[in-house]
Design a protein around this motif. Structure first.
Motif, mmCIF file in Angstrom:
data_model
loop_
_atom_site.group_PDB
_atom_site.id
_atom_site.type_symbol
_atom_site.label_atom_id
_atom_site.label_comp_id
_atom_site.label_asym_id
_atom_site.label_seq_id
_atom_site.Cartn_x
_atom_site.Cartn_y
_atom_site.Cartn_z
ATOM 1 N N TYR A 1 1.055 -1.059 -0.166
ATOM 2 C CA TYR A 1 0.307 0.139 0.101
ATOM 3 C C TYR A 1 0.691 1.531 0.178
ATOM 4 O O TYR A 1 0.308 2.375 -0.367
ATOM 5 N N TYR B 1 -0.735 5.145 -0.218
ATOM 6 C CA TYR B 1 -1.412 4.896 1.000
ATOM 7 C C TYR B 1 -0.753 4.638 2.422
ATOM 8 O O TYR B 1 -0.358 3.154 1.992
ATOM 9 N N GLY C 1 -1.167 3.919 5.515
ATOM 10 C CA GLY C 1 -2.083 3.326 6.250
ATOM 11 C C GLY C 1 -3.680 4.179 7.178
ATOM 12 O O GLY C 1 -3.384 4.501 6.466
ATOM 13 N N ARG C 2 -3.915 3.186 7.313
ATOM 14 C CA ARG C 2 -5.800 3.463 7.911
ATOM 15 C C ARG C 2 -5.289 4.127 8.987
ATOM 16 O O ARG C 2 -4.540 4.369 9.831
ATOM 17 N N GLY C 3 -6.903 5.296 9.600
ATOM 18 C CA GLY C 3 -6.320 6.024 10.566
ATOM 19 C C GLY C 3 -5.691 7.909 10.032
ATOM 20 O O GLY C 3 -5.972 7.885 9.271
ATOM 21 N N SER C 4 -4.621 8.415 10.852
ATOM 22 C CA SER C 4 -4.501 9.040 10.981
ATOM 23 C C SER C 4 -3.332 9.033 9.253
ATOM 24 O O SER C 4 -2.936 7.984 9.189
ATOM 25 N N GLN C 5 -3.056 9.993 9.074
ATOM 26 C CA GLN C 5 -2.358 10.875 7.770
ATOM 27 C C GLN C 5 -0.180 10.983 8.336
ATOM 28 O O GLN C 5 -0.711 11.829 8.664
ATOM 29 N N TYR D 1 6.184 7.016 6.819
ATOM 30 C CA TYR D 1 5.456 5.769 7.125
ATOM 31 C C TYR D 1 6.555 5.556 6.726
ATOM 32 O O TYR D 1 6.334 3.919 7.233
ATOM 33 N N ASN E 1 -2.396 5.667 13.440
ATOM 34 C CA ASN E 1 -2.004 5.353 12.486
ATOM 35 C C ASN E 1 -2.284 4.104 12.507
ATOM 36 O O ASN E 1 -1.030 3.183 13.308
ATOM 37 N N GLN E 2 -2.170 2.814 11.515
ATOM 38 C CA GLN E 2 -2.666 1.610 10.841
ATOM 39 C C GLN E 2 -0.789 1.119 11.605
ATOM 40 O O GLN E 2 -0.894 -0.004 12.479
ATOM 41 N N ASP F 1 -10.472 5.225 19.271
ATOM 42 C CA ASP F 1 -9.723 5.466 18.054
ATOM 43 C C ASP F 1 -9.907 3.504 17.491
ATOM 44 O O ASP F 1 -8.855 2.884 18.602
ATOM 45 N N ARG F 2 -9.840 3.706 16.313
ATOM 46 C CA ARG F 2 -9.324 1.934 16.119
ATOM 47 C C ARG F 2 -7.978 1.332 16.056
ATOM 48 O O ARG F 2 -7.937 0.981 15.905
#
Length: 581
Positions: free
Chosen positions: A27, A32, A34-38, A44, A85-86, A121-122
């Motif tokens: 990803y 992309y 990661g999911r969540g916050s950028q 990353y 973030n994921q 939060d996830r």
């Protein structure tokens, strides 16, 4: 954020699961992060490389600690953003156990300012869980300054009380619920491993502030109007299970109140049609997975008196149906595993013993194994169980069929279907069958299984002991408290002529070591004579080399007297090692 990655001096080349990393890299290449916050691209990719480096391993614990704290320096003033973030959350959660006090204080301060949104939060919720676990552990240790310990204590209490005061908001929230459970387990020092019979850590002194919070949770929940709803949801049932475990360490009386309430209002509550007394109608305990899991936990935690009530009100008269049903047979296994009173077990056994074949036909061999283990643990009904299994496998009469009992049980097939032993060493035996044999060898009178084993042909014995599952039977045979010395000697003599084959194979070498450990000097000399004949034919194999080294075949061939001295010295070293343990 700096692009410098702290690198340990040396890393182990162990294979790890890479599915998460593979996906993260894939990803990342597509833009992309990661999911969540950028996160920006550099941050990353930095986290990706940190995970790769960590998973490769470290030479020692000190290197790991230095590595972790260097990484945390790069997250300064970005604690919340990275945790949300994921990929960032995965890295921080992974490294938090190695963080120093300054790093911990930074994270505690950052999370304290935004507790409410972070609990749901996830990704950040996982970091908060790890943070609570670490702060609670550190607060219980005497190392460090009193101020630092107090800081950890206050953070643990703050998070725990915040969730206590907002139970309605977070009880049904997936992420908040798990943080509450982590708080309970940490405050009451309950182990995360709940599979074994002893689910708690060695009892420690739990501070009053911590035990009081757990007690408050317990007192509030037991009076909730939504109590029944908690039992019927998988998420909240999990919470109740952790609460029961926590109360066992903190307030046994309150835990007992929960047990009584659960039995009366949930597990054995009357059905809508008032048919609870009919044994053909299953109690509510078995009609929902979440309630069933709660019942299994209650069985695990209950004292004998309460256990008997659970058995009489939920299981008695229905055991055969429960044991033969896919969704409920594990509850019967838990009942057998947690039974500590011989009187209760004998009632359970009598209800099941005439229906063991039905349970086997249903494919629920785990129940049969648990019965075997309970017979051993409580020294009860051992002979009856063996006789029942012999009848089921048609090995009871005529008497000569009893010699085939072990092979039939290994394969879990009836006498008529137990044919051919040429490929026994490669055969996939029945796991539960071989485990039951191992348990039976620990019975007070294991003569039936011993006689069956010793009646096998020399080659069949060898092939059984070279089998991946069969090799464990050798261990149980030589270690069995009630397996006589003469029986062991007979087995060792009976295997004469097979020791080279055993020593050269993967599982046979395990059996060889087990037999060697109990052989007397006279038998060891005979085995060595056998091994030394054309020893190159077996000692050059992968496993043969190991056995050759352990028995010191080179010294034996050179000088037998020196070899005997070597054997005596080895025996003395083992005795000293046992004494010094």
């Amino acid at each position: 954020m700096s692009d410098d990655i702290p690198v340990p001096n040396k890393r182990n080349n162990r294979k790890r699961k890479k599915s998460f990393l593979k996906n993260a890299r894939k990803y990342g290449k597509k833009g992309y992060y990661g999911r969540g916050s950028q996160l920006d691209s550099d941050t990353y990719q930095y986290f990706i490389r940190i995970m790769e480096t960590y998973r490769e391993g470290f030479e020692n614990e000190e290197d790991k600690i230095v590595f972790a704290n260097n990484v945390f320096e790069q997250t300064e003033n970005q604690e919340i953003n990275c945790s949300s973030n994921q990929v960032g959350c995965r890295v921080i959660e992974m490294l938090l156990p190695f963080a120093n006090d300054n790093v911990m204080k930074r994270y505690m301060e950052a999370f304290s300012n935004e507790i409410r949104p972070l609990c749901s939060d996830r990704f950040a919720s996982h970091v908060l869980e790890a943070l609570v676990k670490q702060t609670c552990e550190k607060s219980l240790k005497t190392l460090g300054s009193a101020d630092t310990s107090e800081t950890y204590t206050q953070f643990t209490i703050k998070i725990s009380k915040f969730l206590l005061n907002n139970l309605e908001d977070y009880m049904w929230d997936t992420y908040g619920n798990h943080i509450i459970r982590t708080c309970l387990r940490s405050l009451s020092q309950v182990s995360n491993d709940t599979n074994g019979s002893d689910i708690n850590f060695k009892p420690l002194n739990i501070p009053n502030d911590y035990s009081e919070i757990v007690r408050e949770y317990g007192e509030r929940i037991i009076n909730w109007p939504q109590f029944n709803e908690l039992c019927n949801s998988e998420l909240t049932s999990g919470f109740l299970q952790d609460l029961l475990r926590s109360l066992k360490n903190v307030d046994v009386k309150l835990m007992k109140l929960y047990m009584k309430k659960l039995l009366k209002e949930i597990f054995a509550a009357k059905t809508l049609n008032g048919e609870q007394d009919c044994i053909d109608v299953l109690p509510p305990a078995f009609l929902s997975t979440s309630v069933l899991m709660l019942l299994e936990t209650a069985l695990q935690l209950s004292k004998p008196r309460m256990f008997s009530k659970f058995y009489q009100n939920c299981f008695a008269g229905r055991l055969v149906k429960l044991a033969s049903t896919r969704s409920t047979n594990f509850a019967v296994q838990k009942l057998l595993t947690c039974c500590t009173e011989k009187s209760d077990f004998e009632l359970i056994f009598e209800e099941l013993v005439d229906h063991l074949d039905d349970i086997i036909q249903a494919g629920h061999m785990g129940v049969i194994l648990c019965i075997a283990q309970a017979c051993k643990r409580l020294s009860s009904k051992q002979g009856s169980f063996v006789q029942s299994m012999m009848k089921i496998l048609n090995c009871s009469e005529p008497e000569e069929r009893q010699m085939h009992f072990l092979l039939c049980l290994c394969r879990m097939v009836k006498f008529e279907d137990c044919k051919g032993t040429e490929s026994l060493h490669k055969e996939k035996l029945n796991l539960h069958g071989t485990l039951i044999i191992q348990v039976m060898l620990d019975y007070n009178k294991p003569i039936k299984i011993i006689n069956s084993l010793l009646s096998l042909e020399n080659n069949d014995l060898k092939n059984l002991f070279m089998n991946s599952m069969g090799s464990h039977i050798t261990d149980s045979f030589v270690k069995g408290l009630f397996v006589g010395e003469r029986s062991r000697e007979k087995l060792i003599k009976k295997l004469s002529g097979t020791y080279q084959d055993l020593a050269a194979s993967k599982y046979g070498s395990r059996s060889f070591e087990a037999l060697w450990s109990v052989a007397n000097l006279k038998d060891k000399l005979k085995i060595m004579e056998e091994l030394s004949y054309k020893e190159g034919s077996w000692s050059n194999s992968e496993y043969g080399k190991i056995i050759a080294g352990k028995v010191n075949i080179v010294l034996f061939k050179r000088n037998k007297e020196d070899w005997k001295n070597f054997l005596n010295n080895t025996k003395t070293d083992k005795i000293l090692a046992e004494i010094l343990k």
